[in-house]
Write an enzyme that holds these catalytic residues in place. Structure first.
Site, PDB file in Angstrom:
ATOM      1  N   CYS A   2      31.908  31.196  36.712  1.00  0.00           N
ATOM      2  CA  CYS A   2      30.947  30.356  37.410  1.00  0.00           C
ATOM      3  C   CYS A   2      31.548  29.811  38.701  1.00  0.00           C
ATOM      4  CB  CYS A   2      30.456  29.173  36.579  1.00  0.00           C
ATOM      5  SG  CYS A   2      29.737  29.650  35.018  1.00  0.00           S
ATOM      6  N   ARG A  27      32.720  35.184  41.221  1.00  0.00           N
ATOM      7  CA  ARG A  27      33.113  34.406  40.042  1.00  0.00           C
ATOM      8  C   ARG A  27      32.098  34.494  38.910  1.00  0.00           C
ATOM      9  NH1 ARG A  27      36.928  30.226  41.066  1.00  0.00           N
ATOM     10  NH2 ARG A  27      36.067  29.069  39.319  1.00  0.00           N
ATOM     11  N   TRP A  76      27.957  32.640  35.048  1.00  0.00           N
ATOM     12  CA  TRP A  76      28.387  33.742  34.187  1.00  0.00           C
ATOM     13  C   TRP A  76      28.206  33.200  32.774  1.00  0.00           C
ATOM     14  CZ3 TRP A  76      31.998  34.815  30.379  1.00  0.00           C
ATOM     15  CH2 TRP A  76      32.182  36.165  30.094  1.00  0.00           C
ATOM     16  N   ASN A 102      30.939  24.119  35.617  1.00  0.00           N
ATOM     17  CA  ASN A 102      31.762  25.297  35.324  1.00  0.00           C
ATOM     18  C   ASN A 102      32.704  24.898  34.197  1.00  0.00           C
ATOM     19  OD1 ASN A 102      33.382  27.560  35.372  1.00  0.00           O
ATOM     20  ND2 ASN A 102      34.538  26.917  37.179  1.00  0.00           N
ATOM     21  N   GLY A 103      32.713  25.663  33.107  1.00  0.00           N
ATOM     22  CA  GLY A 103      33.589  25.334  31.977  1.00  0.00           C
ATOM     23  C   GLY A 103      32.806  25.369  30.681  1.00  0.00           C
ATOM     24  N   GLU A 487      46.309  51.060  33.879  1.00  0.00           N
ATOM     25  CA  GLU A 487      45.563  50.337  34.910  1.00  0.00           C
ATOM     26  C   GLU A 487      44.474  51.236  35.509  1.00  0.00           C
ATOM     27  OE1 GLU A 487      44.864  47.606  36.109  1.00  0.00           O
ATOM     28  OE2 GLU A 487      44.269  47.938  38.199  1.00  0.00           O
ATOM     29  N   LYS A 491      40.300  50.619  35.651  1.00  0.00           N
ATOM     30  CA  LYS A 491      39.429  50.700  36.836  1.00  0.00           C
ATOM     31  C   LYS A 491      38.234  51.617  36.542  1.00  0.00           C
ATOM     32  CE  LYS A 491      40.700  47.945  38.540  1.00  0.00           C
ATOM     33  NZ  LYS A 491      41.851  47.148  38.317  1.00  0.00           N
ATOM     34  N   GLU A 494      35.774  49.640  34.221  1.00  0.00           N
ATOM     35  CA  GLU A 494      35.010  48.465  34.657  1.00  0.00           C
ATOM     36  C   GLU A 494      34.094  48.734  35.845  1.00  0.00           C
ATOM     37  OE1 GLU A 494      37.353  45.103  35.988  1.00  0.00           O
ATOM     38  OE2 GLU A 494      38.764  46.401  37.002  1.00  0.00           O
ATOM     39  N   HIS A 510      49.601  62.596  19.517  1.00  0.00           N
ATOM     40  CA  HIS A 510      49.487  61.729  18.333  1.00  0.00           C
ATOM     41  C   HIS A 510      48.061  61.199  18.157  1.00  0.00           C
ATOM     42  CE1 HIS A 510      53.760  61.949  17.778  1.00  0.00           C
ATOM     43  NE2 HIS A 510      53.970  61.544  19.027  1.00  0.00           N
ATOM     44  N   LYS A 609      35.088  37.580  38.183  1.00  0.00           N
ATOM     45  CA  LYS A 609      36.430  37.679  38.751  1.00  0.00           C
ATOM     46  C   LYS A 609      37.403  36.704  38.090  1.00  0.00           C
ATOM     47  CE  LYS A 609      39.288  39.143  41.991  1.00  0.00           C
ATOM     48  NZ  LYS A 609      39.810  40.499  41.756  1.00  0.00           N
TER      49      LYS A 609
END
Ligand code: M6R
Length: 614
Positions: A2, A27, A76, A102-103, A487, A491, A494, A510, A609
């Site tokens: 948020c 955000r 969010w 926010n929170g 990594e 990418k 997402e 394996h 983010k």
């Protein structure tokens, strides 16, 4: 998660607030809203969906709203589905108070029940945040309290994390802001004030800033003055700092998307991360955070623990390899989100490195706080100057990569890996080991070499067109390349929403080989070096099962010609660093695949983010 903004000044607030929300959109962006004080009323506008900040901007720009004080919010969703009904700002029962938050309010259920029972309150949303507006109005109803006092008294009932902005029709010239564990910054311009979750979203008119601290309650007045509850004017002046984001640095400019802009900024970002920190003439590394005390702790420590989430965790895996190779000090890498659950053992002889691009990731902060509670020295590695991590760590290294706004972390990752290599070299120095000149030169050369890799854009774009309908992606590498394969897979997950996984090359047989079938693309990092032969065998195993391999190889190496479907050449570099040069290939491929699949590359679905909730 948020983003909050606020404006108090002489200009009309609505468009300023909506623009601030566009700049904060990374955000959280499932819905957005603003509230301004228009005469005796609070006017609220809300929109739902990925482009809600932009849509809100269009809507309010076409209106004649005169209010010069207001608050805004990008959401969010945590409590309650993403919808207009749950979007902030939230009004109080009597509609005198509007709140953005926010929170997470941990005890909101109990507070809601209490308000329903005692005040006959009827709530309009499913959020935890709405109770704040009701609580503040209840305090105002009790007696002749200032808005600041009402916020203060209301917050005494609240448990949880918050950054809030509050406006009230009884106090039309004010915003009251409060913070506990969530970032909030006041921007100061000529006779006007801004409130924001992130300095990078401050408009150019704000040339000074004051970061709020936990427990602060600040009143922002329309005349450009502000007051921190319980603090003197002198304290306030001490808090004021210059805004250090360059105008335009956090805007898109000529680029189509922030993700592409930030991928292309990597050479510059890396130069900034390394600048002044490598002394080739004396074969040393200089890092300001290595004070005599920090140096002593590293000399006597017998273990380094690295913590981070997502991309920052993967850079930590690369950091482990560097520290163990260069300094011969054992390293554990922990997912910050799992750290508490492992009930970690502290011996008093460890040092923690906490990595977070944003410096606000709740899991990473909490893991660091746990270690600090046990007396462990914690160094932070962050991109955000003055972020919570930077304030709470016991010293640290800034990445200086510049604002990263796309949800996918790109330039921060390559900078983190480079900074971890520097830290590893520094620890090696402390332990009396000489740093190989070729290694230092190799690190120093990375920015220019990244420029060469970025020239493969067209080749990678063509690959995206070819593989846009692939069933899945498999990425693999050995040694230094392994964390980078993980990594790379993140990418591909997402941004273009592929089922993508990263593996150590040796692990393919394996289990993961079962994922390979006709046409499944596998991306293999196969630079020259000690693991090349084994990696070539892995590539053959994939090809034998009809998979298609995109091989990232050292420039001029023809070992995989005729075996791999596509070969992408990386500039010659020391074994320790060449895999870093593979990273932009994954980033660009994810970006172009995202475009091919019509995904929102800067704001992927369901993500944000800054993850400021656990
Ligand atoms: O700001 P942080 O580095 O603490 O963020 C950690 C993760 O949330 C972040 O790296 C996330 O995985 C990114 N979306 C990856 O691109």
């Amino acid at each position: 998660m948020c983003g909050i903004d606020g404006y108090a000044g002489k200009r009309k607030a609505a468009a300023i607030l909506a623009q601030g929300l566009i700049d904060l959109a990374y955000r959280g962006y499932d819905s957005a809203g603003i509230a301004t004080i228009e005469g005796p009323r609070i006017e609220i506008f809300k929109r739902e969906g990925n482009n809600s900040p932009e849509e809100l901007y269009k809507r309010v720009s076409g209106l004649t709203l005169a209010g010069t004080v207001g608050i805004g919010h990008n959401r969010w969703a945590t409590h309650g589905a993403p919808s207009v009904r749950n979007a902030h700002p939230h009004l109080s029962q009597g509609k005198r108070v509007a709140v953005v938050h926010n929170g997470i309010i941990d005890n909101f259920k109990a507070l809601r029940a209490e308000l329903e029972h005692e005040e006959n309150a009827s709530f309009r949303s499913d959020t935890d945040s709405e109770v704040l507006a009701y609580l503040i109005e209840r305090e105002l109803n009790f007696g002749a309290l200032s808005l600041e006092d009402a916020v203060h008294t209301a917050l005494a009932h609240v448990e949880g994390a918050y950054a809030i902005g509050v406006i009230c029709t009884d106090y039309p010239d004010q915003i009251v802001a409060a913070r506990n564990s969530s970032d909030l910054i006041i921007g100061v311009g000529e006779g006007e004030l801004f409130l924001t979750s992130d300095e990078a979203a401050l408009p150019t008119e704000a040339n000074l800033k004051a970061a709020m601290k936990d427990g602060d309650i600040v009143t922002l007045f329309q005349n450009g003055q502000f007051h921190i509850r319980g603090h003197s004017e002198e304290d306030k002046k001490r808090r004021l700092e210059k805004v250090c984001i360059m105008p335009g640095q956090s805007r898109l400019g000529n680029h189509a998307h922030f993700m592409l802009k930030e991928i292309l900024e990597q050479p510059e970002a890396l130069r900034n991360a390394l600048r002044g920190r490598i002394d080739l003439a004396h074969e040393t590394v200089r890092l300001g955070c290595f004070t005599p005390e920090v140096t002593r702790q590293f000399r006597t420590c017998d273990r380094v623990v690295i913590i981070g989430c997502g991309t920052s965790y993967y850079s930590g895996l690369a950091g482990k390899l560097y520290i163990e190779r260069f300094a011969r000090v054992p390293v554990d890498v922990a997912l910050a989100s799992e750290y508490h659950y492992s009930d970690p053992i502290f011996t008093g002889r460890e040092v923690v490195l906490s990595i977070s691009q944003s410096g606000t990731t709740a899991d990473t902060l909490n893991a660091m706080r746990l270690a600090q509670k046990h007396g462990v020295l914690c160094l932070g590695i962050t991109n955000r100057v003055g972020s919570t991590l930077a304030r709470e760590d016991d010293g640290g290294v800034y990445l200086h990569a510049g604002p990263e706004k796309a949800v996918a972390s790109t330039k921060a990752f390559t900078s983190q890996v480079a900074v971890l290599a520097l830290i590893a070299m520094k620890i090696a120095q402390i332990h009396g080991q000489r740093i190989d000149h070729a290694l230092l030169r190799g690190l120093d050369a990375l920015p220019s070499q990244l420029e060469l890799v970025l020239r493969h854009q067209e080749q990678i774009k063509a690959l995206a067109a070819r593989y846009k309908k692939a069933a899945r992606f498999v990425c693999f590498g050995r040694g230094y390349a392994m964390p980078l394969a993980l990594e790379g897979a993140l990418k591909l997950t997402e941004i273009p929403y592929f089922d993508a996984h990263g593996y150590a090359g040796g692990e393919l047989k394996h289990g993961p080989l079962a994922l390979i079938e006709r046409g499944v693309p596998a991306i293999a990092i196969v630079p020259k070096g000690p693991h090349q032969e084994k990696m070539i065998s892995n590539v053959r195993e994939v090809v034998a099962r009809k998979g298609e391999v995109i091989a990232l190889v050292t420039e001029g190496d023809q070992a995989l010609n005729g075996i791999a479907t596509e070969v992408i050449e990386l500039p010659e570099a020391p074994e320790e660093f060449i895999s870093i040069l593979a990273v932009p290939v994954f980033q660009l491929l994810s970006y172009y695949l995202g475009l091919e699949r019509e995904c929102n590359v800067d704001r992927p679905r369901n993500l944000a983010k800054s993850v400021t909730v656990e």
